[in-house]
Design a protein around this motif. Sequence first.
Motif, PDB file in Angstrom:
ATOM      1  N   LEU A   9      39.144  31.445  86.579  1.00  0.00           N
ATOM      2  CA  LEU A   9      40.580  31.211  86.731  1.00  0.00           C
ATOM      3  C   LEU A   9      40.883  30.385  87.971  1.00  0.00           C
ATOM      4  O   LEU A   9      41.785  29.536  87.959  1.00  0.00           O
ATOM      5  CB  LEU A   9      41.317  32.557  86.810  1.00  0.00           C
ATOM      6  N   ASN A  10      40.125  30.601  89.034  1.00  0.00           N
ATOM      7  CA  ASN A  10      40.391  29.890  90.288  1.00  0.00           C
ATOM      8  C   ASN A  10      39.925  28.439  90.287  1.00  0.00           C
ATOM      9  O   ASN A  10      40.164  27.709  91.239  1.00  0.00           O
ATOM     10  CB  ASN A  10      39.750  30.641  91.460  1.00  0.00           C
ATOM     11  N   GLN A  16      48.704  26.531  86.667  1.00  0.00           N
ATOM     12  CA  GLN A  16      48.136  26.637  85.328  1.00  0.00           C
ATOM     13  C   GLN A  16      47.532  28.026  85.096  1.00  0.00           C
ATOM     14  O   GLN A  16      47.750  28.647  84.054  1.00  0.00           O
ATOM     15  CB  GLN A  16      47.062  25.560  85.130  1.00  0.00           C
ATOM     16  N   SER A  17      46.778  28.526  86.080  1.00  0.00           N
ATOM     17  CA  SER A  17      46.182  29.855  85.944  1.00  0.00           C
ATOM     18  C   SER A  17      47.249  30.939  85.908  1.00  0.00           C
ATOM     19  O   SER A  17      47.126  31.924  85.169  1.00  0.00           O
ATOM     20  CB  SER A  17      45.216  30.124  87.096  1.00  0.00           C
ATOM     21  N   GLU A  18      48.342  30.764  86.688  1.00  0.00           N
ATOM     22  CA  GLU A  18      49.418  31.757  86.684  1.00  0.00           C
ATOM     23  C   GLU A  18      50.061  31.860  85.314  1.00  0.00           C
ATOM     24  O   GLU A  18      50.359  32.957  84.825  1.00  0.00           O
ATOM     25  CB  GLU A  18      50.462  31.390  87.740  1.00  0.00           C
ATOM     26  N   ASN A  19      50.273  30.711  84.647  1.00  0.00           N
ATOM     27  CA  ASN A  19      50.841  30.714  83.296  1.00  0.00           C
ATOM     28  C   ASN A  19      49.903  31.397  82.305  1.00  0.00           C
ATOM     29  O   ASN A  19      50.341  32.162  81.440  1.00  0.00           O
ATOM     30  CB  ASN A  19      51.134  29.281  82.833  1.00  0.00           C
ATOM     31  N   THR A  20      48.600  31.121  82.448  1.00  0.00           N
ATOM     32  CA  THR A  20      47.607  31.727  81.558  1.00  0.00           C
ATOM     33  C   THR A  20      47.553  33.237  81.744  1.00  0.00           C
ATOM     34  O   THR A  20      47.544  33.999  80.770  1.00  0.00           O
ATOM     35  CB  THR A  20      46.216  31.116  81.827  1.00  0.00           C
ATOM     36  N   ILE A  54      45.586  28.987  76.929  1.00  0.00           N
ATOM     37  CA  ILE A  54      44.410  29.858  76.919  1.00  0.00           C
ATOM     38  C   ILE A  54      43.141  29.075  76.633  1.00  0.00           C
ATOM     39  O   ILE A  54      42.213  29.046  77.459  1.00  0.00           O
ATOM     40  CB  ILE A  54      44.573  31.011  75.891  1.00  0.00           C
ATOM     41  N   LEU A  55      43.090  28.409  75.492  1.00  0.00           N
ATOM     42  CA  LEU A  55      41.846  27.746  75.083  1.00  0.00           C
ATOM     43  C   LEU A  55      41.519  26.530  75.932  1.00  0.00           C
ATOM     44  O   LEU A  55      40.341  26.183  76.080  1.00  0.00           O
ATOM     45  CB  LEU A  55      41.927  27.348  73.600  1.00  0.00           C
ATOM     46  N   GLN A  56      42.525  25.875  76.506  1.00  0.00           N
ATOM     47  CA  GLN A  56      42.291  24.690  77.319  1.00  0.00           C
ATOM     48  C   GLN A  56      42.201  25.009  78.814  1.00  0.00           C
ATOM     49  O   GLN A  56      42.064  24.096  79.636  1.00  0.00           O
ATOM     50  CB  GLN A  56      43.417  23.670  77.088  1.00  0.00           C
ATOM     51  N   VAL A  57      42.225  26.283  79.159  1.00  0.00           N
ATOM     52  CA  VAL A  57      42.218  26.694  80.572  1.00  0.00           C
ATOM     53  C   VAL A  57      40.938  27.471  80.859  1.00  0.00           C
ATOM     54  O   VAL A  57      40.543  28.349  80.095  1.00  0.00           O
ATOM     55  CB  VAL A  57      43.448  27.576  80.885  1.00  0.00           C
TER      56      VAL A  57
END
Length: 604
Positions: A9-10, A16-20, A54-57
């Motif tokens: 995630l980092n 972007q990670s916060e949204n995921t 999700i899938l692109q992160v």
Amino acid sequence: MSAELFRELNKNPKVQSENTVGLLTKIAENILNDPNNAKFRTLNKSNKKVFEQILQVKGGLLCLRLMGFKETEKGFVLPPDTNLSAMKNIKELLSVWKDSEEADIGTVKPVELPPMVPLYKDHPFLHRIEQTFHICLRYANKDLLKRAKRVIPVTVLGKNAQERLRAIQEHVKKNKLPEPDVSLQDLLLLELLQWFNEEFFTWVDSPDCEKCQGSSQFSHMSQDKSHFIYTNRVEMHKCKSCGFLTPFPRYEDLNILLETRRGRCGEWANVFTLLCSAMDWDSRYVLDENDHVWTEVYSFAKKRWLHCDPCENICDKPLIYETGWKKNMSYVMAYSPDEVQDVTWRYSCKHKEVLSRRRLCDEHLLATALTNLRSKRQEGMSEPRKQFLTKRLLFELVELMVERKPEDGESKGRQSGDALWRLTRGETQETPQFIWEIDVDALEDNAATVRYSSAKDVYELVSCNKVKKSVKKWNLGCFEFSNIMRKEEKDWKQVYLARTENSMAASIAWKFQFSAPLDNVSLHLHHVTFESGTVRARIVSDDATEDIPNDGKLFSEKFQDRKFVIVTAQLEGGKGDVAWQHTQLFRQLVDSEEYPFSITFKFK
């Protein structure tokens, strides 16, 4: 589990990670609140949010799998019979990630301490104790403790501890055993220790190269002042592939270490002591003058201090350093914001030997100094707190007077760090510990060769073509080994040393000691690998280290004037069920007369 997820995630931009994390948390909440709703248990790949957030992160797909989702052609489905405990755990970990306040290290402020008024500035040893005692005030910093508490998955660890306690209670009841002196706190401590060791903190011998991501090795200490940000100790590690120098700062500040989450025993014990303090446990930072640190936590159930080593993931095994690691204990001090105590005697079963090594300070002066430092620190405390600390100290002093005998698990060698690092520190297991001692005066031409045949399974010490000494069996002629066996293939008529079946890694080492200074050394260490298997071999003596090339041949004058050398080989990698067989040392035909391992020493 959490360490890998957090690392992934980092790697993304923070927003972007916060949204995921927000979307994944919502998915988990929907399922946990309405577990029989098939709509919540099905995610379509064609859904824009699922695809983009999700899938692109990085970390998104990993999180779905950890929750229990199974991938299909069109999307992801959570099977009806899936245990939702994994879902609850991941939801808790996502909450921890959100609260961890990941930040750029440049924006993190070090912990500030009040100025110290020294009492023993003219006595080097006592002044060092005084300084460490002062630094341990950081474990009482309320803002730091609050921040540390947020990174601990307390709910998950608490649930695991309760399950452990129930299992113990059922076992006691079923077998009609006496009630054990174990509490939920003790079991929660074990859970915290395991989580910290396996998921939260990372051991670093040498960092990956910043330029090519290759492996590196220590080169020197940096003198570049631009590297000294929140520390004045920065190691420089040289890449083995491209030669690039990567700095590795040795941080001591706890705010910084909560961000970096990596290092060696100093960083590990520093942060683990903080996390124990954040759990509202009485905790102490323990410093061994012979170069190791760990933690002690007070158990109210057992009414005594428990030794905890986060690097090794061990609890209540205080004699392991003396018995297993072969350390000569001298001074071991325990520090907390409230007190400083000499706990050397807890970590030794040879009190008289230890006493003979304690030459840094008169014993009476040391005891008086510790009493003075404790009294000064406790001046502002309430009377009940001071009385509790005094009473607890008296019970501890009585405990420390009694010599214990080693119990199960206290004779094991060190596990943290790579094999070479442990070997050079003398902190490996007790057996086999065989050393090839070479008497140079007995040689006819100032040269000697030690060689091994896996076909004959024998070592030989040779000089002027004469066998001076032989040792049968591969394990009886080596200094240290882990997960190694001798394998004979009946069908192919081949024999070699390999990893034990199903092991992920193995190591073996040989030590050679001389009665006169060395001039040069030449070596042949034959090995073969298959698939992704790797064999990493090195030769070391004191501060001199040299990698053995992939062809296994080496000539070096780097070890001139040394009185010993150690050769070590580490076996890793491979694929499938027979990965252990993809790294082989000294492979040869069963009737071969050759020696696939030989090392020749020439002396001045």
